[in-house]
Design a protein around this motif. Structure first.
Motif, PDB file in Angstrom:
ATOM      1  N   GLU A  33       0.853  -1.190   0.000  1.00  0.00           N
ATOM      2  CA  GLU A  33       0.000   0.000   0.000  1.00  0.00           C
ATOM      3  C   GLU A  33       0.883   1.232   0.000  1.00  0.00           C
ATOM      4  N   ARG A  35       1.110   4.601   0.844  1.00  0.00           N
ATOM      5  CA  ARG A  35       0.391   5.630   1.595  1.00  0.00           C
ATOM      6  C   ARG A  35       0.962   6.983   1.165  1.00  0.00           C
ATOM      7  N   ARG A  65      -4.616   9.045   2.415  1.00  0.00           N
ATOM      8  CA  ARG A  65      -5.427   9.154   3.624  1.00  0.00           C
ATOM      9  C   ARG A  65      -5.516  10.644   3.948  1.00  0.00           C
ATOM     10  N   HIS A 121     -12.790   5.347   8.102  1.00  0.00           N
ATOM     11  CA  HIS A 121     -11.896   5.332   9.252  1.00  0.00           C
ATOM     12  C   HIS A 121     -12.473   6.190  10.365  1.00  0.00           C
ATOM     13  N   LYS A 146     -13.757  -1.444   3.344  1.00  0.00           N
ATOM     14  CA  LYS A 146     -12.802  -1.478   4.466  1.00  0.00           C
ATOM     15  C   LYS A 146     -13.222  -0.498   5.549  1.00  0.00           C
ATOM     16  N   ARG A 188      -6.713  -8.002  13.799  1.00  0.00           N
ATOM     17  CA  ARG A 188      -5.808  -8.005  12.650  1.00  0.00           C
ATOM     18  C   ARG A 188      -5.339  -9.418  12.278  1.00  0.00           C
ATOM     19  N   SER A 207       1.444   2.533   9.771  1.00  0.00           N
ATOM     20  CA  SER A 207       0.599   3.577   9.172  1.00  0.00           C
ATOM     21  C   SER A 207      -0.685   3.766   9.968  1.00  0.00           C
ATOM     22  N   ALA A 208      -0.835   2.978  11.044  1.00  0.00           N
ATOM     23  CA  ALA A 208      -1.992   3.171  11.926  1.00  0.00           C
ATOM     24  C   ALA A 208      -1.692   2.486  13.253  1.00  0.00           C
ATOM     25  N   GLN A 211      -0.921  -1.784  14.427  1.00  0.00           N
ATOM     26  CA  GLN A 211      -0.444  -2.691  13.383  1.00  0.00           C
ATOM     27  C   GLN A 211       0.630  -3.619  13.940  1.00  0.00           C
TER      28      GLN A 211
HETATM   29  O1  LIG Z   1      -7.192   1.814   5.915  1.00  0.00           O
HETATM   30  C1  LIG Z   1      -6.139   1.351   6.271  1.00  0.00           C
HETATM   31  C2  LIG Z   1      -6.008   0.480   7.471  1.00  0.00           C
HETATM   32  C3  LIG Z   1      -5.067   1.109   8.468  1.00  0.00           C
HETATM   33  O2  LIG Z   1      -5.658   2.293   8.953  1.00  0.00           O
HETATM   34  C4  LIG Z   1      -4.867   0.162   9.636  1.00  0.00           C
HETATM   35  O3  LIG Z   1      -5.538   0.379  10.681  1.00  0.00           O
HETATM   36  O4  LIG Z   1      -4.024  -0.751   9.506  1.00  0.00           O
HETATM   37  C5  LIG Z   1      -3.747   1.420   7.813  1.00  0.00           C
HETATM   38  C6  LIG Z   1      -3.908   2.326   6.595  1.00  0.00           C
HETATM   39  O5  LIG Z   1      -2.645   2.531   5.985  1.00  0.00           O
HETATM   40  C7  LIG Z   1      -4.852   1.716   5.608  1.00  0.00           C
HETATM   41  O6  LIG Z   1      -5.087   2.624   4.525  1.00  0.00           O
END
Ligand SMILES: O=C1C[C@@](O)(C(=O)O)C[C@@H](O)[C@@H]1O
Length: 229
Positions: A33, A35, A65, A121, A146, A188, A207-208, A211
């Motif tokens: 991805e 970002r 985002r 989100h 998503k 996850r 990125s969040a 993770q």
């Molecule tokens: O939408 C998502 C999921 C995400 O927000 C996460 O929680 O892992 C991470 C983001 O980079 C991705 O675009």
């Protein structure tokens, strides 16, 4: 054979950092991805040819985002759509569209529905209307739907798992959900139970929140899913 696909965010904060990025670090990612919101709009368009060339052997999800949904770029709908249209010239496998913040992009790019990951989100809470939101998003018939939400209590995480399972049974396997933060981490790696198709795992910078690192995510998913699929 693992079921859940692992998406690894590519985060480039300066154009000068790009040449040092090693594609081999992303070898075990099912999808990379980009970002792109960690760069300015101009730098995104400068780097785009190089990113798509360097990662030509990877599946790429292109994501901007926006600040409306926890990201770094504040964009008008017009600019958001313009960037996506330009990036589509590089034939990404998927593009992320923020349905409730930039929904006009979906109607502008309706010919690309099978590349679109429709996203939502919420960095503040587990919204009480999440099921309604996800059903509305699913109705748009894109590749994936998503949702990333912020749980406050354990029950929020369990509710997300159940909602994902119920919707997958009812509507099919194109939902991707995660509860963010440390509390939400189980979400996850539970795609084999809930039907969530992808998980996002980090290489260096996450990125969040919440993770799991790529190496650990692979081990856990292979352990959990290895003999099931
Ligand atoms: O939408 C998502 C999921 C995400 O927000 C996460 O929680 O892992 C991470 C983001 O980079 C991705 O675009």
């Amino acid at each position: 054979m693992r079921k859940t696909e692992i998406v690894v965010p590519l985060i480039i904060e300066n154009v000068s950092d790009f040449d040092a990025i090693s594609v081999s670090n992303y070898a075990s990612a099912d999808i990379v991805e980009w970002r792109a919101d960690f760069l300015s709009v101009d730098d995104i368009l400068i780097l785009a040819p190089k990113v798509f060339e360097k990662f030509k052997n990877n599946k790429i999800l292109f994501t901007i985002r926006t600040t409306s949904e926890g990201g770094n770029l504040k964009l008008s709908d017009k600019k958001y759509i313009q960037i996506l249209e330009k990036i589509l010239n590089f034939d990404p496998d998927y593009i992320d569209i923020e349905y409730f913040s930039h929904g006009r992009a979906l109607s502008a790019l309706t010919d690309f529905r099978q590349k679109i990951v429709l996203s939502y989100h919420n960095f503040d809470e587990m919204p009480t209307d999440l099921t309604t939101r996800l059903i509305k998003m699913h109705g748009e018939k894109t590749a994936f739907v998503k949702a990333a939400v912020m749980p406050e209590h354990e029950c929020d995480v369990l509710d997300l798992l159940q909602i994902t399972r119920d919707l997958t049974l009812e509507y099919g396997e194109n939902f991707i959900t995660m509860a963010m933060g440390d509390l939400g981490r189980i979400s996850r790696i539970s795609g084999y139970l809930t039907g969530s198709c992808w998980t996002f795992a980090s290489l260096e910078k996450a990125s969040a929140p919440g993770q799991i690192r790529l190496v650990e995510a692979e081990k856990i998913l292979n352990l959990l899913e290895g003999n099931l699929f």
